[in-house]
Design an enzyme around this catalytic site. Structure first.
Site, mmCIF file in Angstrom:
data_model
loop_
_atom_site.group_PDB
_atom_site.id
_atom_site.type_symbol
_atom_site.label_atom_id
_atom_site.label_comp_id
_atom_site.label_asym_id
_atom_site.label_seq_id
_atom_site.Cartn_x
_atom_site.Cartn_y
_atom_site.Cartn_z
ATOM 1 N N GLN A 1 0.824 -1.209 0.000
ATOM 2 C CA GLN A 1 0.000 0.000 0.000
ATOM 3 C C GLN A 1 0.864 1.269 0.000
ATOM 4 O OE1 GLN A 1 -3.104 0.652 -0.557
ATOM 5 N NE2 GLN A 1 -3.752 -1.468 -0.765
ATOM 6 N N SER A 2 2.017 1.213 -0.648
ATOM 7 C CA SER A 2 2.930 2.356 -0.678
ATOM 8 C C SER A 2 2.314 3.573 -1.375
ATOM 9 C CB SER A 2 4.213 1.939 -1.414
ATOM 10 O OG SER A 2 4.962 3.083 -1.765
ATOM 11 N N ASN A 3 2.289 4.689 -0.670
ATOM 12 C CA ASN A 3 1.847 5.950 -1.277
ATOM 13 C C ASN A 3 2.888 6.457 -2.264
ATOM 14 O OD1 ASN A 3 -0.468 6.224 0.572
ATOM 15 N ND2 ASN A 3 1.132 6.487 2.118
#
Ligand SMILES: *Cc1c(COP(=O)(O)O)cnc(C)c1O
Length: 350
Positions: free
Chosen positions: A73-75
């Site tokens: 879920q890396s921004n």
């Protein structure tokens, strides 16, 4: 300061807003927020600022493919994919499968790029991961212990295939990326008269700190501009001694890149690692409470991984009277809100 190549696409300066109802809860320090969740570029976040410099360097190098890595879920990966699309690069994201609970159904989905590898890839593409795909990024999966090797491998493949790859490190935290937050600190000081700060200079800046680029840039910006407040990093996933060292080193190498002579002592880097909880990406009761307080008292949406944890730390420090009653505190909202909708967070947040 030496000028670096920069493509201006972020919505800057970001707003500063007062948090009066939240401040009233703690009966003392005045709280403000800087809205770097509103920097534009596919839902915004602190990576927009860094990417203005990183993408400019990639362009200057004649690169055609941006490669970076992060958690599922890396921004940072989502925003890199968006920057790549906007400026006409291909994008390859190396995502690690830890940090998100995934059920492995009997008929697990085929693994992209690497069908031979037995990995627990998420069964559903939600939130940032969904957006990565929507933005056209190619995804390569890895397990944590092979990620460095795999990143090198991915880069080499792209190079051999003539795709002219440019490698952006985790979180965009090299001197080029960190320099963006030198400018961000200067931006804050410049705008203090035109915002609700009414000329006040915050005594404290509180930020989530992980790969360290944001904090390193702010710390260096503070040195260069003579800002007299403190920059407090709430560690997301590292023991304080590790993160302090990382931030100090990065601040020094960023100073060198910008042609500034400063000396930054590790001991003057402020990091609090009391709030690591269950580890990276694990949202506990304190993060949940903090996210709910910001939402219900100010209508402000935080994220489950970074600002949720940093605000939980801030709230705890306020409750324990860590600050003076007359202090002004600026909470720097670094973004990440799309992850609120991700599995498993969305089911846990209420
Ligand atoms: C990447 C990120 C951070 C951490 O910034 P670093 O420069 O890596 O320390 C904080 N908040 C959000 C929302 C992020 O995506």
């Amino acid at each position: 300061m030496k000028q670096l190549p920069r493509i201006r696409f972020a919505q800057l300066p970001t707003a500063v807003e007062a948090l009066p109802r939240l401040s009233a809860q703690f009966g003392g320090p005045q709280l403000f927020v800087k809205r770097d969740d509103q920097t534009g570029l596919a839902f915004g976040g602190n990576k927009s600022r860094k990417l203005e410099f990183l993408v400019a360097e990639a362009q200057a190098n004649g690169a055609r493919t941006l490669i970076t890595a992060g958690a599922v879920q890396s921004n940072h990966c989502r925003q890199t994919a968006a920057a790549a699309a906007r400026f006409g690069f291909d994008c390859i994201l190396l995502l690690t499968t830890t940090g998100v609970k995934t059920k492995l159904p009997a008929s697990s989905p085929p693994h992209e790029e690497d069908p031979g590898l037995s990995l627990r890839t998420p069964e559903s593409y939600t939130s940032n991961l969904m957006l990565d795909k929507l933005l056209g990024a190619e995804i390569v999966w890895t397990e944590t212990n092979r990620r460095e090797e795999k990143l090198q491998e991915t880069f080499n493949h792209a190079w051999q295939a003539g795709r002219r790859p440019y490698l952006i490190p985790y979180g965009g935290s090299n001197p080029v990326g960190a320099s963006a937050y030198v400018y961000a600190l200067i931006e804050l000081l410049k705008q203090s008269h035109e915002t609700v700060l009414e000329g006040l200079i915050p005594d404290w800046i509180v930020i989530p700190s992980s790969s360290g680029g944001t904090q390193a840039g702010l710390v260096l910006g503070a040195h260069i501009s003579g800002y007299r407040g403190r920059v407090l990093g709430i560690s997301i996933d590292e023991p304080a001694h590790v993160l302090k060292e990382r931030v100090a080193k990065l601040a020094m190498s960023t100073a060198e890149l910008l042609g500034e002579r400063v000396s930054i002592d590790v001991e003057n880097i402020l990091v609090n690692d009391d709030y690591l909880g269950g580890g990276y990406g694990v949202m506990g009761e304190s993060e949940k409470r903090a996210i709910q307080m910001f939402a219900r008292l100010e209508g402000l949406l935080l994220d489950p991984v970074y600002t949720g944890r940093a605000s939980a730390g801030l709230i705890d420090l306020l409750e324990r009277n860590y600050f003076n009653r007359s202090d002004t505190i600026l909470f720097w909202h670094t973004g990440g809100t799309p992850a609120l909708f991700a599995d498993p967070y969305q089911a846990m947040i209420l």
